[in-house]
Design a protein around this motif. Structure first.
Motif, PDB file in Angstrom:
ATOM      1  N   ALA A 187      13.560  18.424 103.420  1.00  0.00           N
ATOM      2  CA  ALA A 187      13.895  19.002 103.490  1.00  0.00           C
ATOM      3  C   ALA A 187      15.975  18.608 102.519  1.00  0.00           C
ATOM      4  O   ALA A 187      15.923  19.578 101.978  1.00  0.00           O
ATOM      5  CB  ALA A 187      13.845  19.684 103.609  1.00  0.00           C
ATOM      6  N   VAL A 195      16.491  17.914  99.383  1.00  0.00           N
ATOM      7  CA  VAL A 195      16.293  18.755  98.341  1.00  0.00           C
ATOM      8  C   VAL A 195      17.366  19.601  98.178  1.00  0.00           C
ATOM      9  O   VAL A 195      17.017  20.293  99.214  1.00  0.00           O
ATOM     10  CB  VAL A 195      14.939  19.296  98.261  1.00  0.00           C
ATOM     11  CG1 VAL A 195      14.745  19.970  96.957  1.00  0.00           C
ATOM     12  CG2 VAL A 195      13.484  17.622  98.102  1.00  0.00           C
ATOM     13  N   LEU A 250      11.525  28.870  98.850  1.00  0.00           N
ATOM     14  CA  LEU A 250      12.224  27.297  98.356  1.00  0.00           C
ATOM     15  C   LEU A 250      12.501  26.901  98.927  1.00  0.00           C
ATOM     16  O   LEU A 250      12.205  25.552  98.476  1.00  0.00           O
ATOM     17  CB  LEU A 250      14.221  27.907  98.743  1.00  0.00           C
ATOM     18  CG  LEU A 250      14.430  28.978  97.878  1.00  0.00           C
ATOM     19  CD1 LEU A 250      15.406  29.944  97.946  1.00  0.00           C
ATOM     20  CD2 LEU A 250      14.110  29.202  96.122  1.00  0.00           C
ATOM     21  N   PHE A 251      11.796  26.381 100.585  1.00  0.00           N
ATOM     22  CA  PHE A 251      11.324  25.386 101.404  1.00  0.00           C
ATOM     23  C   PHE A 251      10.344  24.511 101.155  1.00  0.00           C
ATOM     24  O   PHE A 251      10.223  23.630 101.114  1.00  0.00           O
ATOM     25  CB  PHE A 251      11.750  26.334 103.173  1.00  0.00           C
ATOM     26  CG  PHE A 251      11.169  25.220 104.014  1.00  0.00           C
ATOM     27  CD1 PHE A 251      12.433  24.656 104.147  1.00  0.00           C
ATOM     28  CD2 PHE A 251      10.028  24.705 104.554  1.00  0.00           C
ATOM     29  CE1 PHE A 251      12.104  23.329 105.157  1.00  0.00           C
ATOM     30  CE2 PHE A 251       9.740  24.346 105.290  1.00  0.00           C
ATOM     31  CZ  PHE A 251      10.874  23.246 106.224  1.00  0.00           C
ATOM     32  N   PRO A 285       8.324  23.336  98.586  1.00  0.00           N
ATOM     33  CA  PRO A 285       8.013  22.147  98.176  1.00  0.00           C
ATOM     34  C   PRO A 285       7.969  20.793  99.184  1.00  0.00           C
ATOM     35  O   PRO A 285       7.833  20.122  98.887  1.00  0.00           O
ATOM     36  CB  PRO A 285       9.166  22.338  96.469  1.00  0.00           C
ATOM     37  CG  PRO A 285       9.334  23.629  96.912  1.00  0.00           C
ATOM     38  CD  PRO A 285       9.835  24.458  97.835  1.00  0.00           C
ATOM     39  N   ALA A 286       9.071  20.800  99.907  1.00  0.00           N
ATOM     40  CA  ALA A 286       9.463  19.880 101.452  1.00  0.00           C
ATOM     41  C   ALA A 286       7.933  20.415 101.466  1.00  0.00           C
ATOM     42  O   ALA A 286       7.089  18.781 102.335  1.00  0.00           O
ATOM     43  CB  ALA A 286       9.792  20.234 102.173  1.00  0.00           C
ATOM     44  N   VAL A 287       7.028  20.839 101.922  1.00  0.00           N
ATOM     45  CA  VAL A 287       5.660  21.266 102.492  1.00  0.00           C
ATOM     46  C   VAL A 287       4.458  20.378 102.496  1.00  0.00           C
ATOM     47  O   VAL A 287       4.077  19.630 102.434  1.00  0.00           O
ATOM     48  CB  VAL A 287       5.706  22.986 102.701  1.00  0.00           C
ATOM     49  CG1 VAL A 287       4.082  22.682 103.595  1.00  0.00           C
ATOM     50  CG2 VAL A 287       6.749  23.322 103.718  1.00  0.00           C
ATOM     51  N   LEU A 342      19.468  18.702 109.451  1.00  0.00           N
ATOM     52  CA  LEU A 342      19.910  19.295 108.512  1.00  0.00           C
ATOM     53  C   LEU A 342      21.385  19.585 107.591  1.00  0.00           C
ATOM     54  O   LEU A 342      21.844  19.249 106.454  1.00  0.00           O
ATOM     55  CB  LEU A 342      19.347  20.955 108.001  1.00  0.00           C
ATOM     56  CG  LEU A 342      17.317  20.965 107.996  1.00  0.00           C
ATOM     57  CD1 LEU A 342      16.682  21.614 107.928  1.00  0.00           C
ATOM     58  CD2 LEU A 342      16.778  19.884 106.664  1.00  0.00           C
ATOM     59  N   TYR A 370       5.146  29.005 113.561  1.00  0.00           N
ATOM     60  CA  TYR A 370       5.375  28.745 112.492  1.00  0.00           C
ATOM     61  C   TYR A 370       5.073  29.546 110.989  1.00  0.00           C
ATOM     62  O   TYR A 370       5.650  30.667 110.182  1.00  0.00           O
ATOM     63  CB  TYR A 370       5.003  27.417 111.169  1.00  0.00           C
ATOM     64  CG  TYR A 370       4.591  26.869 109.705  1.00  0.00           C
ATOM     65  CD1 TYR A 370       6.511  27.192 109.244  1.00  0.00           C
ATOM     66  CD2 TYR A 370       3.662  27.083 108.482  1.00  0.00           C
ATOM     67  CE1 TYR A 370       6.684  26.556 107.707  1.00  0.00           C
ATOM     68  CE2 TYR A 370       3.936  26.701 107.921  1.00  0.00           C
ATOM     69  CZ  TYR A 370       5.611  26.434 107.226  1.00  0.00           C
ATOM     70  OH  TYR A 370       5.400  26.278 105.623  1.00  0.00           O
ATOM     71  N   ASN A 378      20.815  21.955 100.942  1.00  0.00           N
ATOM     72  CA  ASN A 378      19.201  21.242 100.702  1.00  0.00           C
ATOM     73  C   ASN A 378      19.068  22.838 101.111  1.00  0.00           C
ATOM     74  O   ASN A 378      19.039  23.280 102.042  1.00  0.00           O
ATOM     75  CB  ASN A 378      19.630  20.049 101.678  1.00  0.00           C
ATOM     76  CG  ASN A 378      19.268  20.361 103.919  1.00  0.00           C
ATOM     77  OD1 ASN A 378      18.796  21.818 103.744  1.00  0.00           O
ATOM     78  ND2 ASN A 378      20.437  19.793 103.301  1.00  0.00           N
ATOM     79  N   ILE A 379      17.522  22.692 100.890  1.00  0.00           N
ATOM     80  CA  ILE A 379      16.240  23.025 101.081  1.00  0.00           C
ATOM     81  C   ILE A 379      16.233  23.774 102.792  1.00  0.00           C
ATOM     82  O   ILE A 379      15.893  24.767 102.903  1.00  0.00           O
ATOM     83  CB  ILE A 379      15.593  23.449  99.931  1.00  0.00           C
ATOM     84  CG1 ILE A 379      14.493  21.870 100.680  1.00  0.00           C
ATOM     85  CG2 ILE A 379      15.206  23.192  98.219  1.00  0.00           C
ATOM     86  CD1 ILE A 379      12.805  22.220  99.830  1.00  0.00           C
ATOM     87  N   GLY A 380      16.093  23.181 103.021  1.00  0.00           N
ATOM     88  CA  GLY A 380      16.058  22.993 104.946  1.00  0.00           C
ATOM     89  C   GLY A 380      17.519  24.188 105.629  1.00  0.00           C
ATOM     90  O   GLY A 380      16.705  25.268 105.960  1.00  0.00           O
ATOM     91  N   LEU A 395      18.443  26.191 103.846  1.00  0.00           N
ATOM     92  CA  LEU A 395      17.690  27.833 102.974  1.00  0.00           C
ATOM     93  C   LEU A 395      16.889  28.244 104.290  1.00  0.00           C
ATOM     94  O   LEU A 395      16.787  29.679 104.178  1.00  0.00           O
ATOM     95  CB  LEU A 395      17.719  26.996 101.575  1.00  0.00           C
ATOM     96  CG  LEU A 395      18.518  27.111 100.483  1.00  0.00           C
ATOM     97  CD1 LEU A 395      18.435  27.434  99.596  1.00  0.00           C
ATOM     98  CD2 LEU A 395      19.988  28.017 101.022  1.00  0.00           C
ATOM     99  N   PHE A 396      16.214  27.806 104.173  1.00  0.00           N
ATOM    100  CA  PHE A 396      14.588  28.300 105.141  1.00  0.00           C
ATOM    101  C   PHE A 396      15.733  28.893 106.844  1.00  0.00           C
ATOM    102  O   PHE A 396      14.458  29.316 106.724  1.00  0.00           O
ATOM    103  CB  PHE A 396      13.550  26.816 105.072  1.00  0.00           C
ATOM    104  CG  PHE A 396      12.716  27.219 105.451  1.00  0.00           C
ATOM    105  CD1 PHE A 396      11.520  28.403 104.975  1.00  0.00           C
ATOM    106  CD2 PHE A 396      11.988  26.871 107.220  1.00  0.00           C
ATOM    107  CE1 PHE A 396      10.668  28.763 105.954  1.00  0.00           C
ATOM    108  CE2 PHE A 396      10.752  27.053 107.399  1.00  0.00           C
ATOM    109  CZ  PHE A 396       9.771  27.729 106.867  1.00  0.00           C
TER     110      PHE A 396
END
Lengths: 383, 383
Positions: free
Chosen positions: A178, A181, A201-202, A204-206, B127, B171, B197-199, B201-202
């Motif tokens: 993540a 990206v 949003l997150f 895709p990393a998973v 991150l 999770y 980064n999308i990390g 964002l999450f």
């Protein structure tokens, strides 16, 4: 990269994204637009040399495109093993369309002695659908796993990852992905918008993580091959971009076509249940669905005897092609169809019997799979 | 919601975000801009009624603002317990500024018999910082935990959550939160950009989770109080927005001021190590740092004896105020400082001795904490 929206004609636009596939699919155009490679005869020869036999899905180009599959073969020829990664979003019952690439994946596992990470993306389904609860997601994760196991995968070489159950093991790796990206990349590839939730949003990393999981857990770089329908390609593009930044190999891919439904055009879709054969359909119900399928027949029997029918638009012929006939049968059927020697009713009857038989057998295996579910679950301790 | 960027004067803009605090802080303006409530005398009376004594950080309004703390008290008065949630981004050694709210949190734990979820946000730090590795994050997660434990928290009532270690348990909950936060909300609250980064964002969903964790794990709604510096408020605004959508109580908050550094203005910051007292500083090094601190003294001793000095801009006085003097000592010091009865050198000496003594004792407790680290770790099985 942009989502592929190719206008095929004025009425029908081809749309292929991980969440939506519609319009008339032009696979050659997809290869050009996505920037993948066609499966060449030379490559098929190399596969045959390693495996002894070509799977019908290769012969028939149901798997038709790839990225770096030649590289995977080259490593394999040099003695290096690879792992497989594919998966399923557990939003409901599995239909035959879902199982086509799984059947091919089992061939790859058997022939290349490859470990498979099968990812059940229960988080994605929950994040994506407003009315989807976690308990539904959990139910279908279990049910769909049974279908996978029923296909005969080797419990010693198959690990089912449930995102919500295995995030403890994967999170470190997911976070590393993540970090590499940006929102702008994710937005361009997946078409995210302001209204998209931060889970999506997150995500895709998973989905990328299992491609690197073997390398991450063992501490040395292991090639990965992803067999999947081509609509998932955006995920793998992002995954491939990240790979060198983490010091891992880019995962290779091999892409299949969309399995058509029993209706007039369109891929088999759970949203049109009357045109899809689900593994939890009763064999009788499935039988009836086939009898109502759209065919390439003529208006009258007389006309058809005289002019022949059109197998190329016929959903029954497509089913035979994707799963239910061997090469010889298909050739004969095609000839007899074009020549007007066989009527649609007869053809549907043959397929209906085969679908029924397949379902009866699959459902038995599915029942037995319940006793083996636990053996397939990913457990980092036994890796 | 917008990030607060209030122009204080032409040269100095107040910026308060979870990642950046600078400029001259106007706490009354923060209360208005963030939409929080001041801690009123009436509320302090109610706290005193329950606790028997007011913590100096309340008396001195180091904790100065809240959201729904009156509601938490009301539930408590009616017999309902609450949990505490605060945390630490493990980017390096802990300094005294970090520990001020932890000291207050321990008071809350003791007086209200409250369970504490202390979240070590190792994922966020990784991150956020380009050059930060996972192993560094892990190292500081451990080191920072020792500082917390050394403060005397009750192992039976304190659970340290390490995001990367406990994501397996959280999770499911994190995904439920993430589903209810759109990119547009996250962007407005945190100022995210295309290059984020999308990390990251999450991540707001990750920081929100411990506020609901007790309710999630026990299956019944448990109020939560978050004691933390006010720069973390954006996270809790998002968390509060999501709470009713998940059927949980909105977490209440109590906000503290920023602990100043030993330099001229500005909060104590790890990025200016010469003005911060770290718990891993040698007592002698810390002693010397205090002797070099910025004070409110005059140019010459003569001038100071005549005109007095200015405690309100003095970092040494601030340290005495935040941690190292009781009410009586502070009153006397302030008087003597203003009257020119005490010189800065003397004052620094007094503080330096106290800081040195504090560090020697804290470091001993920190060593002992190593034997108890495991007892504090969150383990869902023993909840």
């Amino acid at each position: 990269m942009e989502r592929v929206r190719v206008s095929v004609n004025n009425n029908e636009e081809m749309v292929v994204t991980p969440w939506e596939v519609r319009g008339k699919i032009d696979y050659d155009k997809l290869i050009r637009e996505f920037g993948t490679q066609p499966l060449t005869p030379e490559l098929l020869d190399r596969i045959q040399k390693q495996t002894g036999e070509l799977h019908p899905q290769l012969e028939r180009r149901i798997f038709f495109s790839h990225r770096d599959f030649d590289w995977i073969l080259q490593r394999y020829e040099a003695g290096e093993k690879f792992v497989l990664h594919t998966g399923r979003g557990p939003s409901g019952p599995v239909h035959i369309g879902h199982m086509i690439p799984w059947i091919f994946t089992k061939y790859l596992q058997d022939k290349f002695d490859a470990k498979l990470y099968f990812q059940i993306t229960d988080d994605e389904r929950f994040l994506q659908h407003d009315d989807f609860s976690m308990s539904e997601s959990e139910k279908w994760a279990y049910e769909n796993s049974l279908d996978l196991i029923a296909l005969g995968f080797d419990p010693k070489k198959t690990r089912i990852i449930l995102d919500t159950k295995n995030m403890g093991t994967m999170y470190d790796l997911v976070v590393q992905i993540a970090k590499r990206v940006t929102y702008s990349t994710a937005k361009a590839v997946f078409g995210f918008q302001d209204s998209t939730n931060i889970g999506m949003l997150f995500y895709p990393a998973v989905q990328a993580a299992p491609a690197f999981l073997e390398s991450y857990l063992t501490g040395h770089n292991v090639p990965c091959l992803i067999p999947a329908a081509i609509d998932q390609d955006p995920y793998w593009r992002v995954t491939r971009d990240v790979a060198p930044k983490l010091g891992y190999y880019k995962p290779a891919q091999i892409h299949c076509r969309f399995v058509p439904g029993l209706g007039r055009g369109g891929k088999m879709s759970a949203s049109m249940p009357e045109t899809a054969i689900f593994t939890n359909d009763s064999p009788e119900a499935a039988y009836k669905k086939v009898l109502s399928a759209f065919t390439g027949g003529r208006a009258t029997v007389e006309e058809q005897r005289k002019l022949g029918a059109n197998p190329d638009i016929c959903s029954v012929f497509a089913y035979d092609y994707f799963r239910f006939m061997n090469e010889k049968e298909l050739g004969e059927l095609r000839y007899n169809c074009l020549a007007g020697n066989i009527m649609c009713g007869e053809c549907k009857q043959i397929l209906a019997e085969r679908v029924k038989k397949f379902l009866i057998e699959h459902q038995e295996k599915r029942e037995k799979a319940k006793d083996h579910f636990e053996e397939f679950l990913f457990n980092p301790k036994d890796q």
